[in-house]
Scaffold this motif. Structure first.
Motif, PDB file in Angstrom:
ATOM      1  N   ARG A  62     -21.756 -25.316  31.836  1.00  0.00           N
ATOM      2  CA  ARG A  62     -20.827 -24.186  31.977  1.00  0.00           C
ATOM      3  C   ARG A  62     -21.190 -23.351  33.203  1.00  0.00           C
ATOM      4  N   ASP A  63     -22.469 -23.114  33.383  1.00  0.00           N
ATOM      5  CA  ASP A  63     -22.961 -22.348  34.529  1.00  0.00           C
ATOM      6  C   ASP A  63     -22.561 -23.033  35.831  1.00  0.00           C
ATOM      7  N   ALA A  64     -22.749 -24.343  35.894  1.00  0.00           N
ATOM      8  CA  ALA A  64     -22.420 -25.097  37.101  1.00  0.00           C
ATOM      9  C   ALA A  64     -20.920 -25.060  37.386  1.00  0.00           C
ATOM     10  N   LEU A  65     -20.099 -25.291  36.366  1.00  0.00           N
ATOM     11  CA  LEU A  65     -18.659 -25.398  36.579  1.00  0.00           C
ATOM     12  C   LEU A  65     -18.001 -24.047  36.846  1.00  0.00           C
ATOM     13  N   ASN A  66     -18.514 -22.999  36.217  1.00  0.00           N
ATOM     14  CA  ASN A  66     -17.910 -21.676  36.420  1.00  0.00           C
ATOM     15  C   ASN A  66     -18.047 -21.180  37.853  1.00  0.00           C
ATOM     16  N   SER A  67     -18.983 -21.753  38.610  1.00  0.00           N
ATOM     17  CA  SER A  67     -19.202 -21.310  39.988  1.00  0.00           C
ATOM     18  C   SER A  67     -18.301 -22.026  40.986  1.00  0.00           C
ATOM     19  N   MET A  68     -17.523 -22.995  40.516  1.00  0.00           N
ATOM     20  CA  MET A  68     -16.730 -23.823  41.427  1.00  0.00           C
ATOM     21  C   MET A  68     -15.265 -23.410  41.458  1.00  0.00           C
ATOM     22  N   GLU A  69     -14.601 -23.868  42.502  1.00  0.00           N
ATOM     23  CA  GLU A  69     -13.167 -23.626  42.644  1.00  0.00           C
ATOM     24  C   GLU A  69     -12.427 -24.302  41.501  1.00  0.00           C
ATOM     25  N   LYS A  70     -11.497 -23.591  40.876  1.00  0.00           N
ATOM     26  CA  LYS A  70     -10.797 -24.122  39.711  1.00  0.00           C
ATOM     27  C   LYS A  70      -9.328 -24.433  40.020  1.00  0.00           C
ATOM     28  N   ARG A  71      -8.860 -25.549  39.468  1.00  0.00           N
ATOM     29  CA  ARG A  71      -7.465 -25.971  39.566  1.00  0.00           C
ATOM     30  C   ARG A  71      -6.925 -26.126  38.146  1.00  0.00           C
ATOM     31  N   SER A  72      -5.712 -25.675  37.922  1.00  0.00           N
ATOM     32  CA  SER A  72      -5.140 -25.708  36.577  1.00  0.00           C
ATOM     33  C   SER A  72      -4.283 -26.955  36.383  1.00  0.00           C
ATOM     34  N   LEU A  73      -4.429 -27.593  35.220  1.00  0.00           N
ATOM     35  CA  LEU A  73      -3.614 -28.746  34.834  1.00  0.00           C
ATOM     36  C   LEU A  73      -2.979 -28.425  33.483  1.00  0.00           C
ATOM     37  N   GLN A  74      -1.644 -28.400  33.439  1.00  0.00           N
ATOM     38  CA  GLN A  74      -0.943 -27.951  32.245  1.00  0.00           C
ATOM     39  C   GLN A  74      -0.842 -29.017  31.164  1.00  0.00           C
ATOM     40  N   GLU A  75      -0.918 -30.293  31.553  1.00  0.00           N
ATOM     41  CA  GLU A  75      -0.778 -31.367  30.579  1.00  0.00           C
ATOM     42  C   GLU A  75      -1.486 -32.610  31.082  1.00  0.00           C
ATOM     43  N   PRO A  76      -1.849 -33.535  30.165  1.00  0.00           N
ATOM     44  CA  PRO A  76      -2.492 -34.775  30.581  1.00  0.00           C
ATOM     45  C   PRO A  76      -1.592 -35.593  31.503  1.00  0.00           C
ATOM     46  N   ARG A  81     -17.896 -42.620  38.732  1.00  0.00           N
ATOM     47  CA  ARG A  81     -16.932 -43.095  39.716  1.00  0.00           C
ATOM     48  C   ARG A  81     -15.765 -43.788  39.008  1.00  0.00           C
ATOM     49  N   VAL A  82     -14.545 -43.458  39.431  1.00  0.00           N
ATOM     50  CA  VAL A  82     -13.344 -43.998  38.799  1.00  0.00           C
ATOM     51  C   VAL A  82     -12.495 -44.695  39.854  1.00  0.00           C
ATOM     52  N   LYS A  83     -12.026 -45.922  39.539  1.00  0.00           N
ATOM     53  CA  LYS A  83     -11.205 -46.676  40.485  1.00  0.00           C
ATOM     54  C   LYS A  83      -9.847 -47.072  39.896  1.00  0.00           C
ATOM     55  N   GLU A  84      -9.476 -46.442  38.793  1.00  0.00           N
ATOM     56  CA  GLU A  84      -8.189 -46.742  38.152  1.00  0.00           C
ATOM     57  C   GLU A  84      -7.250 -45.560  38.340  1.00  0.00           C
ATOM     58  N   GLU A  85      -6.246 -45.736  39.172  1.00  0.00           N
ATOM     59  CA  GLU A  85      -5.328 -44.623  39.443  1.00  0.00           C
ATOM     60  C   GLU A  85      -4.472 -44.280  38.238  1.00  0.00           C
ATOM     61  N   THR A  86      -4.342 -45.232  37.277  1.00  0.00           N
ATOM     62  CA  THR A  86      -3.509 -44.990  36.094  1.00  0.00           C
ATOM     63  C   THR A  86      -4.307 -44.392  34.929  1.00  0.00           C
ATOM     64  N   LEU A  87      -5.608 -44.175  35.128  1.00  0.00           N
ATOM     65  CA  LEU A  87      -6.422 -43.581  34.064  1.00  0.00           C
ATOM     66  C   LEU A  87      -5.827 -42.249  33.642  1.00  0.00           C
ATOM     67  N   MET A  88      -5.586 -42.063  32.343  1.00  0.00           N
ATOM     68  CA  MET A  88      -5.027 -40.810  31.844  1.00  0.00           C
ATOM     69  C   MET A  88      -6.125 -39.750  31.738  1.00  0.00           C
ATOM     70  N   ILE A  89      -5.914 -38.639  32.428  1.00  0.00           N
ATOM     71  CA  ILE A  89      -6.835 -37.503  32.345  1.00  0.00           C
ATOM     72  C   ILE A  89      -6.337 -36.616  31.217  1.00  0.00           C
ATOM     73  N   ASP A  90      -7.085 -36.590  30.121  1.00  0.00           N
ATOM     74  CA  ASP A  90      -6.645 -35.891  28.914  1.00  0.00           C
ATOM     75  C   ASP A  90      -7.835 -35.147  28.306  1.00  0.00           C
ATOM     76  N   PRO A  91      -7.663 -34.512  27.133  1.00  0.00           N
ATOM     77  CA  PRO A  91      -8.770 -33.735  26.544  1.00  0.00           C
ATOM     78  C   PRO A  91     -10.058 -34.512  26.318  1.00  0.00           C
ATOM     79  N   SER A  92      -9.993 -35.835  26.261  1.00  0.00           N
ATOM     80  CA  SER A  92     -11.208 -36.621  26.073  1.00  0.00           C
ATOM     81  C   SER A  92     -12.136 -36.519  27.276  1.00  0.00           C
TER      82      SER A  92
END
Length: 414
Positions: free
Chosen positions: A328-342, A376-387
């Motif tokens: 949490r400490d590490a992430l709170n210091s970084m620039e944030k981008r909002s994503l409304q849905e997976p 590292r991720v190489k699948e452009e179709t990977l769903m970014i979701d709550p998991s």
């Protein structure tokens, strides 16, 4: 080096009111004060150099008084940009107690509050006993007032100079305080206080003022702002990790200056680090020393070690090796981008403006430039979701070697 020579070497002297002060400082034994108004509930990194100067004097045998302006905070020191917002009594009281605790804990200075000696002064007393000694022409020629004449200044802020002068007079009379120190923007207020003391007690009074240069970045702008805002000394407002990152990213052109002003490292060690900057700047040894010294001084060695642990984990892509609080400490210091849905990875990179187009996103993914939570991720179709949420609602995205982003997934799947 004598104390005065060391202060000059460290770049901590902008101006003094008398050359006699050099010998006085070298001898020790003076009672002096440094002040701040409770406009916030924490000091910030811009205050730190001034407080360390006070500690340097204390270590040389002088007695520091730390004035937190419970009275002057109601008024506000004139600033170039315009009138200050008036703070409520409740806010000022909260800020005062927070600053009192912070300064006493970190520095151990004797604390004083100018509300104690001004709250019972009547308007008539103020005008007759103090205002009578201030010539209006003298006051408007002081830099703090002169810079506001065109845009306008209220009588409230115009009178700040008198209130601060009253502080020096009171501390001289009650505590034998013979020196005030402050930033170079306080020169007018400090000299006004000296004038009031002399008018009340005679021209042979031995009182002095010393100002320190303001600290700036290489482009001349004010030092002390990070991407997320002001860098505070309170760990709850700016974590030790955030402070470490701010300092370790100091410019090569300024880091030696910062080492002189913000640390107690001696000349031999700072000269060595200056050579490192010249010969091997990519190692950032001077920046690491600066961050280590400041974080350890303010928050202790354990906090420094945690900051270093988080830094190393991010560098190696091992964010999952950290516990939840460290993540949490590490992430709170970084620039944030909002994503409304997976959504799929390529679309996510475009939607959050990490990539400028789908084509660019696909190229990055295909080349292995994108990491999600250190993998590292190489699948452009990977769903970014709550998991993929690492902690709270945050997902760590890394592009290349140095570009970090936090994507905040603000709405879960239906």
């Amino acid at each position: 080096m004598t104390l005065f020579e060391e202060l000059k070497w460290r770049g901590l002297i902008d101006n003094v009111t008398s050359p006699d002060l050099e010998e006085k400082l070298n001898q020790g034994g003076m009672t002096f004060y440094i002040g701040t108004d409770p406009t916030a509930d924490s000091m910030h990194i811009g205050h730190f150099s001034s407080l360390l100067t006070a500690k340097r004097l204390a270590d040389h045998g002088h007695h520091p008084l730390m004035l937190v302006g419970g009275a002057t905070g109601f008024i506000g020191d004139p600033k170039a940009s315009g009138e200050r917002n008036m703070l409520t009594k409740e806010t000022l009281e909260h800020n005062f107690h927070a600053l009192h605790e912070q300064i006493e804990r970190v520095f151990g200075f004797e604390m004083v509050n100018n509300l104690d000696w001004t709250k019972d002064i009547t308007v008539i007393d103020f005008l007759r006993d103090y205002g009578k000694y201030f010539n209006v022409n003298y006051m408007i020629n002081k830099e703090t007032v002169k810079r506001r004449l065109e845009s306008g200044i209220s009588y409230t802020e115009f009178s700040y100079m008198i209130l601060q002068s009253l502080d020096f007079l009171h501390l001289y009379e009650e505590k034998n305080c013979t020196l005030q120190i402050g930033g170079q923007d306080q020169w007018g207020n400090i000299t006004s206080g000296l004038e009031l003391i002399r008018k009340k007690h005679g021209n042979d009074v031995e009182c002095y003022g010393l100002t320190m240069p303001l600290i700036t970045k290489a482009d001349g702008t004010k030092f002390g702002k990070s991407e997320s805002g002001t860098v505070w000394l309170d760990a709850k407002k700016t974590s030790p990790y955030e402070m470490y990152q701010f300092l370790v990213n100091s410019e090569d052109a300024k880091v030696i200056e910062y080492l002189k002003r913000f640390t107690f490292l001696d000349k031999e060690e700072i000269d060595r680090l200056e050579e490192c900057v010249a010969q091997e700047p990519h190692l950032r040894e001077a920046q690491k020393a600066l961050a280590r010294e400041v974080v350890t001084f303010l928050h202790g060695s354990a906090a420094y070690e945690t900051a270093l642990k988080i830094t190393n984990a991010l560098f190696k892509g091992n964010i999952r090796d950290l516990n939840a609080d460290e993540q949490r400490d590490a992430l709170n210091s970084m620039e944030k981008r909002s994503l409304q849905e997976p959504m799929d990875l390529a679309s996510m990179l475009v939607t959050t403006k990490i990539a400028s187009s789908k084509r660019e996103a696909r190229e990055w993914i295909k080349s292995g430039s994108i990491q999600i939570n250190g993998e590292r991720v190489k699948e452009e179709t990977l769903m970014i979701d709550p998991s993929h949420v690492l902690v709270d609602d945050m997902i760590l995205v890394k592009r290349g070697k140095r570009n970090y982003y936090v994507v905040s997934l603000t709405r879960e799947t239906e």
